[in-house]
Design a protein around this motif. Structure first.
Motif, PDB file in Angstrom:
ATOM      1  N   GLY A  12       0.860  -1.191   0.000  1.00 39.80           N
ATOM      2  CA  GLY A  12       0.000   0.000   0.000  1.00 39.80           C
ATOM      3  C   GLY A  12       0.894   1.239   0.000  1.00 39.80           C
ATOM      4  O   GLY A  12       2.074   1.171  -0.342  1.00 39.80           O
ATOM      5  N   GLY A  14       2.272   2.969   2.419  1.00 38.08           N
ATOM      6  CA  GLY A  14       3.447   2.876   3.287  1.00 38.08           C
ATOM      7  C   GLY A  14       4.460   1.879   2.759  1.00 38.08           C
ATOM      8  O   GLY A  14       5.662   2.161   2.668  1.00 38.08           O
ATOM      9  N   ASN A  37       3.144  -8.947  -1.384  1.00 38.68           N
ATOM     10  CA  ASN A  37       1.801  -8.364  -1.483  1.00 38.68           C
ATOM     11  C   ASN A  37       0.853  -9.407  -2.044  1.00 38.68           C
ATOM     12  O   ASN A  37       1.259 -10.266  -2.819  1.00 38.68           O
ATOM     13  N   THR A  46      -7.174   5.746  -1.940  1.00 36.90           N
ATOM     14  CA  THR A  46      -7.912   7.018  -1.889  1.00 36.90           C
ATOM     15  C   THR A  46      -8.717   7.283  -3.170  1.00 36.90           C
ATOM     16  O   THR A  46      -9.433   8.267  -3.245  1.00 36.90           O
ATOM     17  N   VAL A  81       0.174 -12.828   3.378  1.00 35.85           N
ATOM     18  CA  VAL A  81       0.762 -13.011   4.706  1.00 35.85           C
ATOM     19  C   VAL A  81      -0.292 -13.649   5.615  1.00 35.85           C
ATOM     20  O   VAL A  81      -1.443 -13.218   5.650  1.00 35.85           O
ATOM     21  N   ASP A 300      -1.771   2.430   8.273  1.00 33.84           N
ATOM     22  CA  ASP A 300      -2.933   2.234   9.145  1.00 33.84           C
ATOM     23  C   ASP A 300      -2.696   1.226  10.267  1.00 33.84           C
ATOM     24  O   ASP A 300      -3.513   1.128  11.180  1.00 33.84           O
ATOM     25  N   ALA A 317      -3.330   8.294   4.053  1.00 33.94           N
ATOM     26  CA  ALA A 317      -2.290   7.980   3.078  1.00 33.94           C
ATOM     27  C   ALA A 317      -1.116   8.946   3.273  1.00 33.94           C
ATOM     28  O   ALA A 317       0.050   8.564   3.168  1.00 33.94           O
ATOM     29  N   LYS A 378      -7.273  18.733  -4.901  1.00 32.35           N
ATOM     30  CA  LYS A 378      -7.318  17.283  -4.652  1.00 32.35           C
ATOM     31  C   LYS A 378      -6.621  16.530  -5.801  1.00 32.35           C
ATOM     32  O   LYS A 378      -5.865  15.588  -5.573  1.00 32.35           O
TER      33      LYS A 378
HETATM   34  C1  LIG Z   1     -12.372   5.554  -0.216  1.00 39.82           C
HETATM   35  C2  LIG Z   1     -11.233   6.046   0.643  1.00 39.82           C
HETATM   36  C3  LIG Z   1     -10.776   7.338   0.486  1.00 39.82           C
HETATM   37  C4  LIG Z   1      -9.689   7.801   1.240  1.00 39.82           C
HETATM   38  N1  LIG Z   1      -9.248   9.074   1.015  1.00 39.82           N
HETATM   39  C5  LIG Z   1      -8.141   9.514   1.658  1.00 39.82           C
HETATM   40  C6  LIG Z   1      -7.603  10.797   1.359  1.00 39.82           C
HETATM   41  O1  LIG Z   1      -8.164  11.548   0.560  1.00 39.82           O
HETATM   42  N2  LIG Z   1      -6.455  11.176   1.982  1.00 39.82           N
HETATM   43  C7  LIG Z   1      -5.799  10.349   2.858  1.00 39.82           C
HETATM   44  O2  LIG Z   1      -4.732  10.746   3.363  1.00 39.82           O
HETATM   45  N3  LIG Z   1      -6.287   9.133   3.190  1.00 39.82           N
HETATM   46  C8  LIG Z   1      -7.448   8.687   2.617  1.00 39.82           C
HETATM   47  N4  LIG Z   1      -7.939   7.433   2.902  1.00 39.82           N
HETATM   48  C9  LIG Z   1      -7.239   6.594   3.891  1.00 39.82           C
HETATM   49  C10 LIG Z   1      -6.023   5.929   3.251  1.00 39.82           C
HETATM   50  O3  LIG Z   1      -6.396   5.306   2.044  1.00 39.82           O
HETATM   51  C11 LIG Z   1      -5.379   4.908   4.179  1.00 39.82           C
HETATM   52  O4  LIG Z   1      -5.047   5.558   5.379  1.00 39.82           O
HETATM   53  C12 LIG Z   1      -4.113   4.331   3.501  1.00 39.82           C
HETATM   54  O5  LIG Z   1      -4.487   3.555   2.382  1.00 39.82           O
HETATM   55  C13 LIG Z   1      -3.272   3.482   4.448  1.00 39.82           C
HETATM   56  O6  LIG Z   1      -2.128   3.051   3.767  1.00 39.82           O
HETATM   57  P1  LIG Z   1      -1.365   1.714   4.192  1.00 39.82           P
HETATM   58  O7  LIG Z   1      -0.035   1.778   3.554  1.00 39.82           O
HETATM   59  O8  LIG Z   1      -1.431   1.510   5.666  1.00 39.82           O
HETATM   60  O9  LIG Z   1      -2.195   0.503   3.586  1.00 39.82           O
HETATM   61  P2  LIG Z   1      -3.085   0.295   2.288  1.00 39.82           P
HETATM   62  O10 LIG Z   1      -2.923   1.407   1.335  1.00 39.82           O
HETATM   63  O11 LIG Z   1      -4.436  -0.057   2.768  1.00 39.82           O
HETATM   64  O12 LIG Z   1      -2.422  -1.007   1.628  1.00 39.82           O
HETATM   65  C14 LIG Z   1      -2.315  -2.245   2.280  1.00 39.82           C
HETATM   66  C15 LIG Z   1      -1.662  -3.220   1.321  1.00 39.82           C
HETATM   67  O13 LIG Z   1      -1.464  -4.457   1.994  1.00 39.82           O
HETATM   68  C16 LIG Z   1      -1.893  -5.527   1.167  1.00 39.82           C
HETATM   69  N5  LIG Z   1      -2.309  -6.607   2.054  1.00 39.82           N
HETATM   70  C17 LIG Z   1      -3.302  -6.587   2.975  1.00 39.82           C
HETATM   71  N6  LIG Z   1      -3.352  -7.753   3.630  1.00 39.82           N
HETATM   72  C18 LIG Z   1      -2.377  -8.531   3.103  1.00 39.82           C
HETATM   73  C19 LIG Z   1      -1.930  -9.851   3.385  1.00 39.82           C
HETATM   74  N7  LIG Z   1      -2.487 -10.616   4.332  1.00 39.82           N
HETATM   75  N8  LIG Z   1      -0.895 -10.343   2.660  1.00 39.82           N
HETATM   76  C20 LIG Z   1      -0.296  -9.580   1.688  1.00 39.82           C
HETATM   77  N9  LIG Z   1      -0.686  -8.334   1.395  1.00 39.82           N
HETATM   78  C21 LIG Z   1      -1.704  -7.822   2.109  1.00 39.82           C
HETATM   79  C22 LIG Z   1      -3.038  -4.933   0.338  1.00 39.82           C
HETATM   80  O14 LIG Z   1      -3.234  -5.675  -0.870  1.00 39.82           O
HETATM   81  C23 LIG Z   1      -2.498  -3.525   0.081  1.00 39.82           C
HETATM   82  O15 LIG Z   1      -1.669  -3.520  -1.060  1.00 39.82           O
HETATM   83  C24 LIG Z   1      -9.062   6.951   2.194  1.00 39.82           C
HETATM   84  C25 LIG Z   1      -9.537   5.638   2.368  1.00 39.82           C
HETATM   85  C26 LIG Z   1     -10.613   5.189   1.610  1.00 39.82           C
HETATM   86  C27 LIG Z   1     -11.104   3.769   1.791  1.00 39.82           C
END
Ligand SMILES: Cc1cc2nc3c(=O)[nH]c(=O)nc-3n(C[C@H](O)[C@H](O)[C@H](O)COP(=O)(O)OP(=O)(O)OC[C@H]3O[C@@H](n4cnc5c(N)ncnc54)[C@H](O)[C@@H]3O)c2cc1C
Length: 405
Positions: A12, A14, A37, A46, A81, A300, A317, A378
């Motif tokens: 994701g 991060g 992944n 987002t 995972v 997250d 994000a 945006k």
């Molecule tokens: C509709 C929507 C709109 C949003 N808009 C905004 C915005 O405008 N601005 C903002 O800052 N934030 C926004 N957010 C929040 C933001 O998207 C999240 O905070 C962000 O995606 C978190 O990033 P991350 O790196 O923790 O994980 P994520 O981006 O959620 O990615 C997690 C990754 O882990 C992988 N994964 C999960 N489980 C496993 C597993 N068991 N094995 C292998 N891979 C796995 C997934 O496939 C994915 O690739 C929004 C969220 C949503 C749902």
């Protein structure tokens, strides 16, 4: 000589940004970097509300990992995972097991239903490409069925969004753009379609500035979105949602209930025995876990307390991307025997879209922005991320340039 093995789980915001930064910090062969992944693409969470509404094809949102990661420097494993064993420094995958010297956890969020009956089985949620694509197809299926069936069923045209937070509001904005097109395609009178937001608290967009909330409600309301506040969802079935308001039970016939009222950190973190608060690891200032000096957490799955408010920073994000720079830097520092640096979150503002040409937000210096200016902002934020991840080429391929339409 033993090459340190850095394993990143989750691609994701991060995880992928940490990987891209690590591949720049280290020369070929200096360290072994593995990214795991469950899909062979990275997606921009987002943007998922646009894919779910059908206003943006999901191929614009997903980016093949091999397009942004240097496969000569990073070993990519397409797998899921299952668990982490931080004592033995191992990650169990569905088809493999990895040992690490340093681990970066970036597994993101998952939905939580608070045990409300029927949500798990009958409600949809905007979580990933698969779930967004399903919502788009489900909407079309119901519109197609409306005239196909002998008895017209309005539940097919009532779209209920459970939760008026950021995601629910952004999704409603996109739906407003999509409905005229869908209605025309399936010969349905636009006025028959209802978009209803059910919100448990007294206002939508809790935590936003009241003036921005009023703007959002007026803008969406004038385009047909109905708001029902102080309404807590009690049950979902395949053709209705039941909620309680003012002590009374009410029902809305609906075959499309989008649950956007609850997410939590990926349960694997808690289940793997890390100390958690609300499912997240409260990381140290250098983004390592309190108990394991070789494990970093980003996005997250990590909790960071805002010293100004003494509250956790909301999951975003923006924070995940900022963390990735510090994590990559700190992994290099530890490998080279240097001190780690501390992470300080910088709020660059928040912008929520209300459809194609409308948005609200707070940007630098707490300046409020509305309307088309916020909408342009945006899109600039979205394009800026693409630039950071894959340079100009990626911006040109996936970027948003529809600034004024
Ligand atoms: C509709 C929507 C709109 C949003 N808009 C905004 C915005 O405008 N601005 C903002 O800052 N934030 C926004 N957010 C929040 C933001 O998207 C999240 O905070 C962000 O995606 C978190 O990033 P991350 O790196 O923790 O994980 P994520 O981006 O959620 O990615 C997690 C990754 O882990 C992988 N994964 C999960 N489980 C496993 C597993 N068991 N094995 C292998 N891979 C796995 C997934 O496939 C994915 O690739 C929004 C969220 C949503 C749902």
């Amino acid at each position: 000589m033993h090459k340190p093995h850095v394993v990143i789980i989750g691609a994701g915001y991060g995880g992928i940004m940490t990987t891209v930064k690590l591949q720049k910090l280290f020369g070929k062969g200096q360290v072994k970097i593995t990214l795991v992944n469950k899909e062979d693409y990275h997606y921009q969470t987002t943007w998922l509300h646009e894919n779910a509404a059908g206003t943006l094809h999901h191929d614009r949102t997903r980016i093949p990992i091999k397009e942004v990661v240097n496969m000569n420097k990073v070993h990519f494993i397409l797998d899921t995972v299952v668990s982490i064993n931080p004592i033995e420094k191992k990650v169990k995958l569905e088809n493999n097991e990895l040992e690490y010297d340093f681990l970066v956890i970036g597994l993101g969020f998952e939905k939580t239903t608070f045990g409300i009956p029927g949500i798990e089985e009958h409600a949809f949620s905007i979580e990933n490409i698969n779930s967004a694509r399903l919502i788009r197809e489900h909407l079309e299926y119901n519109f197609a069925n409306f005239h196909h069936e002998k008895v017209k069923d309005n539940a097919r045209l009532n779209i209920v969004i459970g939760g008026g937070g950021f995601t629910g509001i952004e999704f409603a904005g996109e739906l407003i753009n999509r409905i005229p097109e869908l209605s025309a395609e399936y010969d349905i009178e636009k006025a028959l379609v209802r978009i209803i937001i059910l919100e448990a608290s007294s206002t939508v967009l809790q935590g936003f500035d009241p003036q921005l909330i009023e703007y959002a409600m007026t803008s969406l309301g004038s385009r047909g979105v109905e708001f029902i506040t102080n309404a807590s969802i009690k049950e979902c079935t395949s053709d209705k949602v039941v909620y309680e308001k003012d002590g009374k039970q009410c029902e809305i016939p609906s075959k499309t209930i989008i649950w956007s009222a609850g997410v939590r950190a990926n349960g694997i973190v808690e289940q793997s025995g890390f100390g958690t608060k609300q499912g997240k690891v409260e990381v140290k200032s250098d983004l390592r876990t309190p108990d394991y000096d070789d494990v970093f957490v980003v996005g997250d799955c990590a909790m960071i307390i805002d010293k100004k408010t003494n509250q956790p920073f909301p999951a975003s994000a923006q924070i995940a991307i900022q963390q990735s720079s510090v994590v990559a830097h700190n992994i290099k520092a530890l490998i080279e025997g240097n001190a780690t640096k501390l992470f300080e979150a910088k709020s660059l503002g928040t912008v929520a879209s209300l459809g194609h040409q409308d948005a609200i937000g707070v940007v630098l210096n707490n300046r409020k922005v509305f309307g088309w200016k916020a909408s342009v902002m945006k899109k600039i934020i979205d394009n800026r991320y693409l630039y950071k991840l894959g340079g100009l080429g990626l911006v040109l391929k996936k970027g948003k340039f529809n600034f004024f339409y």
